[in-house]
Design an enzyme around this catalytic site. Structure first.
Site, mmCIF file in Angstrom:
data_model
loop_
_atom_site.group_PDB
_atom_site.id
_atom_site.type_symbol
_atom_site.label_atom_id
_atom_site.label_comp_id
_atom_site.label_asym_id
_atom_site.label_seq_id
_atom_site.Cartn_x
_atom_site.Cartn_y
_atom_site.Cartn_z
ATOM 1 C CB CYS A 1 20.502 38.129 -35.798
ATOM 2 S SG CYS A 1 21.397 38.518 -37.307
ATOM 3 C CD GLU B 1 22.596 35.473 -33.014
ATOM 4 O OE1 GLU B 1 21.546 35.733 -33.657
ATOM 5 O OE2 GLU B 1 23.624 35.012 -33.536
ATOM 6 C CB CYS C 1 26.120 38.060 -38.224
ATOM 7 S SG CYS C 1 25.131 39.380 -37.476
ATOM 8 C CB CYS D 1 24.877 39.265 -33.457
ATOM 9 S SG CYS D 1 23.218 39.265 -34.164
HETATM 10 ZN ZN ZN Z 1 23.436 38.477 -36.236
#
Ligand code: ZN
Length: 135
Positions: free
Chosen positions: A55, A57, A90, A93
């Site tokens: 991701c 992040e 998520c 993360c």
């Molecule tokens: Zn994530």
């Protein structure tokens, strides 16, 4: 919105342009500001194996981690998505954030119209499993 906050939002939105997201077609961008003032951007990078996907992040956090001497703490994170209601990070993360955020780290979720949802990390991820649990 402060000048710096505006800058972080613009960086996060810009970072979406670098996303590799042929599977989800979702372009996510992130901007992370460390407590030393440095700013790092990230985008989601998907993988045909799906499990290799990362991701935006985490890309931004790892960029910052890999270029600074420890200890680093994250002052603020902006996550930009194209959704009407800006997407939250998520679970994976959030766990990575728990390693480098403080309870007061400012988390901003934003969409392309710059609609914002702002909260502290402690609100995003209450009762997180943190390094202190292993001390
Ligand atoms: Zn994530």
């Amino acid at each position: 919105m402060s000048f710096l906050k505006n800058k972080l939002v613009d960086i996060a939105i810009e970072a979406r342009n670098f996303a590799h997201s042929p599977y989800s077609t979702k372009k996510i961008g992130a901007a992370v500001q460390l407590d030393n003032g440095k700013i790092y951007s990230g985008c989601n990078i998907e993988n045909a194996s799906y499990g290799g996907t990362v991701c935006a992040e985490r890309v931004a956090i790892w960029k910052g981690y890999s270029e600074n001497l420890l200890p680093i703490k994250i002052k603020s994170i902006v996550v930009a998505s194209q959704e009407t209601s800006p997407w939250p990070p998520c679970g994976m993360c959030r766990q990575v954030m728990a390693e480098f955020c403080t309870p007061d780290t400012e988390i901003t979720l934003v969409n392309l119209e710059k609609k914002e949802i702002v909260m502290k990390f402690s609100e995003l991820f209450p009762f997180a499993f943190e390094p202190k649990h292993l001390a």
